[in-house]
Scaffold this motif. Structure first.
Motif, PDB file in Angstrom:
ATOM      1  N   ASP A 125      -2.554 -23.379  -5.070  1.00  0.00           N
ATOM      2  CA  ASP A 125      -3.175 -22.074  -4.979  1.00  0.00           C
ATOM      3  C   ASP A 125      -2.112 -21.104  -5.167  1.00  0.00           C
ATOM      4  O   ASP A 125      -0.843 -21.442  -5.173  1.00  0.00           O
ATOM      5  N   ASP A 126      -2.372 -19.803  -4.989  1.00  0.00           N
ATOM      6  CA  ASP A 126      -1.361 -18.778  -5.346  1.00  0.00           C
ATOM      7  C   ASP A 126      -0.158 -19.005  -4.311  1.00  0.00           C
ATOM      8  O   ASP A 126       1.043 -18.772  -4.600  1.00  0.00           O
ATOM      9  N   VAL A 127      -0.325 -19.252  -3.027  1.00  0.00           N
ATOM     10  CA  VAL A 127       0.606 -19.230  -2.033  1.00  0.00           C
ATOM     11  C   VAL A 127       1.492 -20.245  -2.450  1.00  0.00           C
ATOM     12  O   VAL A 127       2.628 -20.101  -2.500  1.00  0.00           O
ATOM     13  N   CYS A 128       1.037 -21.307  -2.736  1.00  0.00           N
ATOM     14  CA  CYS A 128       1.946 -22.637  -3.099  1.00  0.00           C
ATOM     15  C   CYS A 128       2.795 -22.385  -4.006  1.00  0.00           C
ATOM     16  O   CYS A 128       4.272 -22.685  -4.194  1.00  0.00           O
ATOM     17  N   VAL A 129       2.067 -21.688  -5.340  1.00  0.00           N
ATOM     18  CA  VAL A 129       2.992 -21.411  -6.579  1.00  0.00           C
ATOM     19  C   VAL A 129       3.920 -20.472  -5.950  1.00  0.00           C
ATOM     20  O   VAL A 129       4.967 -20.677  -6.682  1.00  0.00           O
ATOM     21  N   ARG A 130       3.884 -19.675  -5.273  1.00  0.00           N
ATOM     22  CA  ARG A 130       4.770 -18.406  -4.847  1.00  0.00           C
ATOM     23  C   ARG A 130       5.979 -19.127  -4.137  1.00  0.00           C
ATOM     24  O   ARG A 130       7.146 -18.880  -4.334  1.00  0.00           O
ATOM     25  N   LEU A 131       5.578 -20.167  -3.126  1.00  0.00           N
ATOM     26  CA  LEU A 131       6.600 -20.743  -2.476  1.00  0.00           C
ATOM     27  C   LEU A 131       7.465 -21.534  -3.501  1.00  0.00           C
ATOM     28  O   LEU A 131       8.776 -21.710  -3.215  1.00  0.00           O
ATOM     29  N   LEU A 132       7.089 -22.353  -4.353  1.00  0.00           N
ATOM     30  CA  LEU A 132       7.758 -23.221  -5.356  1.00  0.00           C
ATOM     31  C   LEU A 132       8.599 -22.178  -6.410  1.00  0.00           C
ATOM     32  O   LEU A 132       9.785 -22.265  -6.274  1.00  0.00           O
ATOM     33  N   GLU A 133       7.900 -20.980  -6.742  1.00  0.00           N
ATOM     34  CA  GLU A 133       8.856 -20.164  -7.713  1.00  0.00           C
ATOM     35  C   GLU A 133      10.118 -19.542  -6.940  1.00  0.00           C
ATOM     36  O   GLU A 133      11.052 -19.420  -7.277  1.00  0.00           O
ATOM     37  N   ASP A 134       9.586 -19.099  -5.522  1.00  0.00           N
ATOM     38  CA  ASP A 134      10.750 -18.620  -4.896  1.00  0.00           C
ATOM     39  C   ASP A 134      11.780 -19.502  -4.525  1.00  0.00           C
ATOM     40  O   ASP A 134      13.018 -19.158  -4.420  1.00  0.00           O
ATOM     41  N   GLU A 135      11.490 -20.585  -4.007  1.00  0.00           N
ATOM     42  CA  GLU A 135      12.476 -21.709  -3.927  1.00  0.00           C
ATOM     43  C   GLU A 135      13.451 -21.897  -5.148  1.00  0.00           C
ATOM     44  O   GLU A 135      14.495 -22.239  -5.188  1.00  0.00           O
ATOM     45  N   LEU A 136      12.816 -22.158  -6.253  1.00  0.00           N
ATOM     46  CA  LEU A 136      13.503 -22.383  -7.598  1.00  0.00           C
ATOM     47  C   LEU A 136      14.334 -21.030  -7.853  1.00  0.00           C
ATOM     48  O   LEU A 136      15.400 -21.381  -8.366  1.00  0.00           O
ATOM     49  N   ASP A 137      13.948 -19.934  -7.712  1.00  0.00           N
ATOM     50  CA  ASP A 137      14.711 -18.865  -7.864  1.00  0.00           C
ATOM     51  C   ASP A 137      15.875 -18.655  -6.807  1.00  0.00           C
ATOM     52  O   ASP A 137      17.130 -18.456  -7.261  1.00  0.00           O
TER      53      ASP A 137
END
Length: 103
Positions: free
Chosen positions: A70-82
């Motif tokens: 979902d959008d929240v998990c995608v954001r969590l993943l992208e934020d941690e990668l960044d």
């Protein structure tokens, strides 16, 4: 617009912990050393490991090679990668729609 803090569900918190543990395992000092030695920002081992989890295309369905997040998990993943400055191919999202449409 609602600018209040997002309260994560237990599943989302567990996913965030999974992402952190995965990156702790895969973003080693050697990965960052290789990055400094080369003129490009890419680590094949990390890329393959992310692909195995479906995290290269996290919104895609699992049947299509994604993770179905979902959008929240995608954001969590992208934020941690960044946050960790993960060495990934930045042009892939621009290239893939053409491959998908014509391959």
């Amino acid at each position: 617009m609602d600018f209040s803090s997002v309260v994560l569900t237990e599943d989302q918190q567990a996913f965030a912990a999974e992402v952190r543990a995965f990156l702790d395992e895969h973003l080693t000092g050697e990965v960052y050393a290789r990055r400094r030695e080369r003129a490009y920002n890419f680590d094949e081992d990390l890329y393959v490991a992310l692909g195995r989890k479906g995290w290269l295309w996290p919104r895609w369905r699992r049947a299509d090679g994604g993770a179905g997040l979902d959008d929240v998990c995608v954001r969590l993943l992208e934020d941690e990668l960044d946050r960790r400055e993960a060495p990934l191919l930045s042009g892939t999202p621009l290239i893939w729609p053409g491959v998908e449409a014509h391959a």
